[in-house]
Design an enzyme around this catalytic site. Structure first.
Site, PDB file in Angstrom:
ATOM      1  N   HIS A 130       0.835  -1.277  -0.103  1.00 49.60           N
ATOM      2  CA  HIS A 130       0.170   0.034  -0.098  1.00 49.60           C
ATOM      3  C   HIS A 130       0.724   1.176   0.086  1.00 49.60           C
ATOM      4  CE1 HIS A 130      -3.321   2.271   0.219  1.00 49.60           C
ATOM      5  NE2 HIS A 130      -3.774   2.131   1.622  1.00 49.60           N
ATOM      6  N   GLN A 133      -0.259   5.008   0.908  1.00 47.42           N
ATOM      7  CA  GLN A 133      -0.463   5.226   2.222  1.00 47.42           C
ATOM      8  C   GLN A 133       0.789   5.611   3.002  1.00 47.42           C
ATOM      9  OE1 GLN A 133      -3.458   4.887   4.058  1.00 47.42           O
ATOM     10  NE2 GLN A 133      -2.320   5.909   5.599  1.00 47.42           N
ATOM     11  N   CYS A 264      -3.396   3.622   9.482  1.00 48.97           N
ATOM     12  CA  CYS A 264      -4.088   3.816   8.356  1.00 48.97           C
ATOM     13  C   CYS A 264      -5.472   4.094   8.043  1.00 48.97           C
ATOM     14  CB  CYS A 264      -3.553   2.831   6.857  1.00 48.97           C
ATOM     15  SG  CYS A 264      -4.130   1.273   7.293  1.00 48.97           S
ATOM     16  N   ARG A 292      -3.606  11.659   2.839  1.00 48.57           N
ATOM     17  CA  ARG A 292      -3.598  11.062   1.608  1.00 48.57           C
ATOM     18  C   ARG A 292      -3.999  12.051   0.321  1.00 48.57           C
ATOM     19  NH1 ARG A 292      -5.038   5.857   1.853  1.00 48.57           N
ATOM     20  NH2 ARG A 292      -4.743   5.778  -0.327  1.00 48.57           N
TER      21      ARG A 292
HETATM   22  N1  NVA Z   1      -4.313  -4.194   5.410  1.00 46.17           N
HETATM   23  C1  NVA Z   1      -5.599  -3.396   5.114  1.00 46.17           C
HETATM   24  C2  NVA Z   1      -5.458  -1.879   4.699  1.00 46.17           C
HETATM   25  C3  NVA Z   1      -6.675  -1.327   4.380  1.00 46.17           C
HETATM   26  C4  NVA Z   1      -6.356   0.187   4.136  1.00 46.17           C
HETATM   27  C5  NVA Z   1      -6.359  -4.095   4.127  1.00 46.17           C
HETATM   28  O1  NVA Z   1      -5.695  -4.412   3.159  1.00 46.17           O
HETATM   29  O2  NVA Z   1      -7.411  -4.378   4.123  1.00 46.17           O
HETATM   30  N1   CP Z   2      -6.064   3.506   4.230  1.00 43.91           N
HETATM   31  C1   CP Z   2      -6.997   3.462   3.189  1.00 43.91           C
HETATM   32  O1   CP Z   2      -6.427   2.972   2.148  1.00 43.91           O
HETATM   33  O2   CP Z   2      -8.182   3.486   3.493  1.00 43.91           O
HETATM   34  P1   CP Z   2      -9.460   2.969   2.437  1.00 43.91           P
HETATM   35  O3   CP Z   2      -9.528   1.605   2.302  1.00 43.91           O
HETATM   36  O4   CP Z   2     -10.714   3.744   2.897  1.00 43.91           O
HETATM   37  O5   CP Z   2      -8.893   3.767   0.994  1.00 43.91           O
END
Ligand code: NVA
Ligand code: CP
Length: 307
Positions: A130, A133, A264, A292
């Protein structure tokens, strides 16, 4: 030159700092009432195969504020979700749009997409990484004067956020301590990459199974959900396995007294973090969420300027 943003691993320290600095300067302009159209008439396609609040709103608002237009493409609406090949979708969308953001499951999907795309592809989250983020997280550390002498403790699941912290530490060269329960450790390939990067950057990376050890004197404490998107069926089992890993007042008291807390989001209160920490004085999670928008505007403008 065409650059994609699939993982931080492809970026140098100087490039990451440049992107964050650009985001901060565009943020200052916005806060002083100026909206410069750095991406006038450009279109950003946003493909979502998983849910999102922050990523969607920040990218769509960001491209609009830059003078462009965002297209929200859920896989329920486009033919990708009905089996049109990734390589066909990539060639079609990149022949019409100027940039493409993708949130999906397998990281290999965005790698394939990028290989066929004529325009920059940005990872808006995969099962493995990610990276956008982490741009916002680092921007938040800079703004809160926590970017120097950084000791980050990540407490929780070895997931896409952990992998992204490993990449950031490996590149920027700070100390990162990761505590996960046995059986939920970080991806060994990503860890090996981070150790290799640490050799030149000076990063200090340590792995723990005891969160109370990992958090000692940390200047930044962070965690993430115990069940990521796609792991909904494992939730009950994970709740048991992660017992003792909630970042609560007792655990946070072991960190540096000036430590800040990042997440996050979305956060699950009473699971990976207590209500008192998430809403407490050390938490900067809503600044982080707002960043973000600003960090990704920096990223989009930077990628557009490389072409
Ligand atoms: N580890 C989480 C992050 C969400 C922003 C997921 O992948 O669902
Ligand atoms: N932190 C993040 O990526 O949030 P969302 O899943 O809401 O986009």
């Amino acid at each position: 030159m065409l650059r994609h943003f699939l993982t931080l691993k492809d970026y140098t320290k100087e490039e990451i700092l440049q992107i964050v600095e650009l985001g901060l300067s565009i943020k200052r302009e916005l806060k002083s009432g100026e909206t410069k159209h750095y991406m006038s008439n450009k279109t950003l396609a946003m493909i979502f195969e998983k849910s999102s609040t922050r990523t969607r709103v920040s990218f769509e608002t960001g491209i609009f504020q830059l003078g462009g237009h965002g297209l929200f493409l859920s896989n329920r609406d486009i033919h990708l979700g009905r089996g049109e090949p990734v390589k066909d979708t990539a060639r079609v969308i990149s022949s019409m749009c100027d940039m493409i953001m993708i949130r999906t499951f397998a990281h290999s999907m965005i790698e394939e997409f990028a290989a066929y795309s004529k325009v920059p592809v940005v990872n808006g989250l995969t099962d493995t990484y990610h990276p956008v983020q982490l741009l916002a997280d680092y921007m938040t550390l800079v703004e809160h004067d926590h970017a120097d002498e950084l000791v980050v403790a990540y407490i929780g699941d070895g997931n896409n956020m952990t992998n992204s912290w490993l990449m950031l530490a490996g590149i920027l060269g700070f100390e990162l301590r990761i505590a996960t329960p046995a059986g939920y450790e970080v991806n060994p390939i990503v860890l090996a990459d981070a150790y290799a990067m640490a050799e030149s950057s000076g990063a200090k990376i340590s792995i723990f199974n005891d969160p109370n050890e990992a958090i000692k004197d940390a200047t930044v404490v962070t965690t993430d959900t115990w069940a990521s998107m796609g792991q909904e069926d494992e939730k009950a089992e994970r709740l048991k396995a992660f017992k003792g890993f909630m970042v609560d007042d007792g655990m946070m008291a072991k960190a540096d007294s000036d430590a800040i807390f990042l997440h996050c989001l979305p956060a699950y209160r009473g699971q990976e973090v207590s209500e008192s920490i998430l809403e407490g004085a050390q938490s900067v999670v809503f600044d982080e969420a707002e960043n973000r928008l600003h960090a990704q505007k920096g990223l989009m403008v930077w990628l557009d300027q490389q072409r």
